[in-house]
Design an enzyme around this catalytic site. Structure first.
Site, PDB file in Angstrom:
ATOM      1  N   CYS A 125      -2.262  -2.400   7.965  1.00  0.00           N
ATOM      2  CA  CYS A 125      -1.853  -2.876   7.112  1.00  0.00           C
ATOM      3  C   CYS A 125      -1.118  -4.170   7.115  1.00  0.00           C
ATOM      4  O   CYS A 125      -0.724  -4.944   6.553  1.00  0.00           O
ATOM      5  CB  CYS A 125      -1.989  -2.417   5.541  1.00  0.00           C
ATOM      6  SG  CYS A 125      -3.534  -1.569   5.138  1.00  0.00           S
ATOM      7  N   ASP A 168       0.636  -0.976  -0.123  1.00  0.00           N
ATOM      8  CA  ASP A 168      -0.079   0.188  -0.232  1.00  0.00           C
ATOM      9  C   ASP A 168       1.208   1.269   0.262  1.00  0.00           C
ATOM     10  O   ASP A 168       0.818   2.489   0.476  1.00  0.00           O
ATOM     11  CB  ASP A 168      -0.890  -0.031   1.214  1.00  0.00           C
ATOM     12  CG  ASP A 168      -2.052  -1.270   1.290  1.00  0.00           C
ATOM     13  OD1 ASP A 168      -1.586  -1.677   0.251  1.00  0.00           O
ATOM     14  OD2 ASP A 168      -2.724  -1.654   2.424  1.00  0.00           O
ATOM     15  N   LYS A 227      -7.438  -3.914  -2.686  1.00  0.00           N
ATOM     16  CA  LYS A 227      -8.150  -4.567  -1.557  1.00  0.00           C
ATOM     17  C   LYS A 227      -9.374  -3.333  -0.653  1.00  0.00           C
ATOM     18  O   LYS A 227      -8.791  -2.094  -0.868  1.00  0.00           O
ATOM     19  CB  LYS A 227      -7.404  -5.243  -0.539  1.00  0.00           C
ATOM     20  CG  LYS A 227      -6.264  -4.262  -0.052  1.00  0.00           C
ATOM     21  CD  LYS A 227      -4.934  -5.204   0.968  1.00  0.00           C
ATOM     22  CE  LYS A 227      -4.046  -4.139   1.475  1.00  0.00           C
ATOM     23  NZ  LYS A 227      -4.857  -3.421   2.425  1.00  0.00           N
TER      24      LYS A 227
END
Length: 212
Positions: free
Chosen positions: A124, A27, A92
């Site tokens: 995350c 991410d 996601k």
């Protein structure tokens, strides 16, 4: 019995080899970039790690959290834009990277060790690492490649991950463990990457120097 004990001991010390390793880029997206504590170091470290992966033929898997809001992966995470295009990137909303799609993908890779870097450390990254550990994998957290918006969240997440059984390492340490020897066929290539990476500012390293 001796063989099993030897395998268990090897697993416990967390050695890395290119044949059994994949890298996970979590991410590192445009919207987050200016918000993350020492974010530019995170991007530079990601580029170093993906370059090492390319040199050692190690697969890289990336995720993006709700791309519509947080934007695409930062291009500078890869030295060559073509490598970004060829890297499997999974969308996601789950905080962990371990969606069904990612899980299926890494199962096909047949790897047992995962080098993890990205953001945010306490959300995350942490949940990804815990999921992987729960599945019996070795997880190596690149400490100069993970961060959060708040320093305290990063610090506590690293403590939590170490307590849970993840291996805390640095980008350079992971790279040289993957090679194992100066006789490795790609030692010169990785050494050159390392020299260039060390010329760049590393805010985490600078902070440690300032404490002295």
């Amino acid at each position: 019995m001796a063989y099993s004990a030897a395998n268990a001991a090897k697993r416990m010390v967390g050695k890395l080899s290119p044949e059994s390793t994949a890298m996970l880029l979590c991410d590192i997206q445009q919207r987050f970039r200016p918000l993350i504590y020492r974010g530019e170091t995170i991007v530079k470290t990601a580029q170093y790690m993906t370059s090492v992966a390319k040199a050692l033929n190690i697969p890289v898997v990336a995720t993006q959290q709700y791309t519509k809001v947080f934007g695409p992966t930062v291009e500078e995470c890869f030295a060559d834009p073509e490598d970004l295009k060829s890297t499997p990137i999974f969308e996601k909303k789950l905080f962990s990277m371990m969606t069904d799609e990612v899980s299926d993908h890494i199962e096909k890779l047949n790897k047992t060790s995962f080098i993890l870097f990205g953001i945010e450390a306490h959300v995350c990254v942490q949940q990804t690492a815990l999921d992987l550990l729960e599945r019996g994998h070795d997880v190596h957290i690149v400490v100069d490649g993970v961060s959060s918006q708040q320093p305290i969240d990063r610090e506590i997440a690293l403590q939590r991950l170490g307590q849970a059984g993840a291996y805390l390492t640095t980008a350079q340490s992971a790279a040289f463990m993957l090679m194992g020897s100066a006789d490795h066929e790609n030692f010169k290539a990785v050494s050159k990457l390392t020299v260039e990476h060390m010329k760049l500012p590393n805010e985490f390293n600078d902070a440690l120097k300032d404490k002295k």
